[in-house]
Design an enzyme around this catalytic site. Structure first.
Site, short mmCIF file in Angstrom:
data_model
loop_
_atom_site.label_atom_id
_atom_site.label_comp_id
_atom_site.label_asym_id
_atom_site.label_seq_id
_atom_site.Cartn_x
_atom_site.Cartn_y
_atom_site.Cartn_z
N ASP A 100 -5.12 11.95 -2.46
CA ASP A 100 -4.51 12.25 -1.18
C ASP A 100 -3.01 12.44 -1.41
O ASP A 100 -2.33 11.53 -1.87
CB ASP A 100 -4.75 11.10 -0.19
CG ASP A 100 -4.21 11.39 1.20
OD1 ASP A 100 -3.69 12.51 1.42
OD2 ASP A 100 -4.31 10.51 2.07
N LYS A 137 -10.82 11.31 12.25
CA LYS A 137 -10.11 10.08 12.62
C LYS A 137 -10.09 9.96 14.13
O LYS A 137 -9.56 10.84 14.82
CB LYS A 137 -8.69 10.08 12.06
CG LYS A 137 -8.65 10.05 10.53
CD LYS A 137 -7.23 9.97 10.00
CE LYS A 137 -7.23 9.85 8.48
NZ LYS A 137 -5.87 9.80 7.90
N HIS A 181 0.87 -1.18 0.00
CA HIS A 181 0.00 0.00 0.00
C HIS A 181 0.90 1.23 0.00
O HIS A 181 1.55 1.55 1.00
CB HIS A 181 -0.91 -0.02 1.22
CG HIS A 181 -2.02 0.97 1.17
ND1 HIS A 181 -3.13 0.80 0.35
CD2 HIS A 181 -2.22 2.14 1.82
CE1 HIS A 181 -3.96 1.82 0.52
NE2 HIS A 181 -3.42 2.64 1.39
N LYS A 206 -3.49 7.69 -3.94
CA LYS A 206 -2.35 8.19 -3.18
C LYS A 206 -1.29 8.69 -4.16
O LYS A 206 -0.72 7.91 -4.94
CB LYS A 206 -1.77 7.07 -2.31
CG LYS A 206 -2.70 6.61 -1.21
CD LYS A 206 -2.78 7.63 -0.09
CE LYS A 206 -3.53 7.10 1.11
NZ LYS A 206 -3.56 8.06 2.22
N ASP A 261 -6.34 16.74 6.70
CA ASP A 261 -6.16 15.45 7.35
C ASP A 261 -5.03 15.56 8.37
O ASP A 261 -5.26 15.70 9.57
CB ASP A 261 -5.88 14.36 6.33
CG ASP A 261 -5.62 13.01 6.98
OD1 ASP A 261 -5.99 12.83 8.16
OD2 ASP A 261 -5.04 12.13 6.33
N GLU A 319 -13.85 6.22 4.45
CA GLU A 319 -12.91 5.28 3.82
C GLU A 319 -12.56 4.17 4.82
O GLU A 319 -11.40 3.79 4.98
CB GLU A 319 -11.66 5.99 3.32
CG GLU A 319 -10.88 6.76 4.35
CD GLU A 319 -9.60 7.37 3.79
OE1 GLU A 319 -8.70 6.60 3.43
OE2 GLU A 319 -9.53 8.60 3.73
N GLU A 325 -6.89 15.96 -0.85
CA GLU A 325 -6.61 15.83 0.58
C GLU A 325 -5.17 16.24 0.90
O GLU A 325 -4.23 15.75 0.30
CB GLU A 325 -6.85 14.37 1.00
CG GLU A 325 -6.63 14.11 2.48
CD GLU A 325 -7.00 12.69 2.87
OE1 GLU A 325 -6.71 12.30 4.01
OE2 GLU A 325 -7.59 11.97 2.04
N LYS A 373 -9.97 6.77 -4.01
CA LYS A 373 -8.97 7.76 -3.64
C LYS A 373 -7.61 7.28 -4.12
O LYS A 373 -7.27 6.10 -3.95
CB LYS A 373 -8.95 7.98 -2.12
CG LYS A 373 -8.08 9.15 -1.71
CD LYS A 373 -8.37 9.58 -0.28
CE LYS A 373 -7.64 8.71 0.71
NZ LYS A 373 -7.71 9.28 2.07
#
Length: 373
Positions: free
Chosen positions: A198, A273, A22, A169, A249, A327, A224, A167
């Site tokens: 993001d 979060k 990831h 990255k 974020d 998410e 983001e 989304k």
């Protein structure tokens, strides 16, 4: 009648494999590490919680190892002998004695809420004010870095009705290559899906000014944290000039950060979060600040496993408006589980249990197998 007391707080570090690497701007995850928190109470009830980071210290101030050490040596001993049912008093006690440590505190608070829900026969959402929905729309992150693979993965998710929000990255690569990657995916998916990015603070303001305009002009719905959390003036300027809304974020590391961001007009959307605010109760205070300031909400994740994901979900289902969905896909990134029944994802949604507490129980055999020795 004798009060119900906290008798023991135990932490266990668990390393779980993921379905694929990831890729983030600052780190590539090869597995996910969870800190499981177990709170034993004098009435025989156990509450479970979770504290999870992304990339350890590459992302923030806490790592799985520091979370475990600080709960074992500092936070846990402060709560042993305290009333288990008075979660407000317990968390105030921790806040007075320990600065920061929001990930660790979130894991403890989640476990206390789980225990109290089991004690009263209520889901955690009812302890947090009462749910207004039973499920949450869930985005999926496309993070392979390969355009063709990401398009193929998105098409598969649409076909099986698991996700229709994606989304990407970006930020680790050259900016034009990143922009071309994102635009190609949006063009392939068209209006069938929402595509968002993001950046994880990877750009400076000069790059972000152009890149945000290009992304917004090409149908990207949300951007983001494009620049550093400490560049507040830049965040304000970007929020005023970007054709796509800017979401904060990393800028939100506390409830107080949320107030300051809202007051400055530094973002149009807040990522909620529980780990970064200090627990499910704390994240709802951030949500209230946002709602009062007219800032939209998005249910964020630290890619928690089942326990942390449902702790977040129980908070998010109480929100009046969650404009940008969530998410909460962390469990779907894992190839193994440590709970007896995995969270249910169906028709683009995560279903939030109505059973007491978080609605989960540990699989002791699997927990022991994956626990770090």
């Amino acid at each position: 009648m004798s009060p119900i007391l906290i008798e023991r707080i135990q932490t266990i570090i668990v390393d779980l494999p993921t379905i694929r690497p990831h890729k983030l701007a600052m780190h590539t995850m090869q597995q996910q590490t969870l800190v499981i928190v177990r709170v034993q109470c004098s009435d025989g009830i156990e509450g479970i919680g979770e504290a999870t980071t992304i990339g350890g210290l590459a992302y923030g101030n806490e790592s799985p190892e520091s979370i475990k050490q600080n709960i074992d040596s500092h936070l846990g001993p402060l709560l042993v002998g305290q009333e288990a049912a008075n979660i407000n008093a317990a968390m105030l006690r921790l806040d007075k004695a320990a600065k920061g440590n929001t990930f660790a505190k979130s894991g403890v608070e989640s476990a206390l809420l789980d225990a109290q829900g089991k004690r009263l026969g209520l889901p955690v959402s009812e302890l947090l004010g009462g749910r207004v929905r039973d499920s949450l729309e869930v985005a999926w992150t496309l993070a392979s870095g390969n355009t063709a693979k990401d398009i193929e993965e998105a098409e598969r998710m649409l076909d099986i009705r698991r996700h229709r929000i994606f989304k990407l990255k970006i930020g680790a690569g050259e900016v034009n290559a990143d922009l071309n990657h994102v635009i190609a995916i949006k063009q392939a998916l068209g209006e069938r899906a929402s595509v968002r990015v993001d950046v994880n603070q990877a750009w400076d303001e000069s790059v972000a000014l152009r890149a945000c305009r290009v992304l917004g002009d090409n149908g990207i719905d949300l951007i983001e944290q494009p620049i550093s959390r400490i560049n507040r003036g830049g965040q304000v300027r970007l929020n005023q000039r970007s054709p796509a809304p800017i979401m904060a974020d990393e800028s939100i590391e506390s409830v107080e950060d949320a107030f300051s961001l809202a007051a400055d007009g530094a973002a149009s959307i807040f990522a909620l979060k529980i780990a970064k605010n200090g627990g499910p109760r704390a994240v709802l205070r951030t949500a209230q600040i946002a709602e009062a300031a007219g800032v939209a909400l998005y249910g964020g994740t630290m890619l928690e496993g089942a326990i942390g994901t449902l702790a977040s979900a129980h908070a998010f289902v109480t929100l009046n408006r969650l404009t940008w969905g969530t998410e909460l896909f962390g469990p779907l990134l894992l190839t193994e589980e440590i709970v007896t029944q995995a969270p249910v994802y169906r028709d683009f949604q995560l279903e939030v249990p109505r059973t007491p507490g978080l609605g989960l129980s540990l699989d002791e055999e699997r927990l022991a197998f994956f626990a770090r020795k």
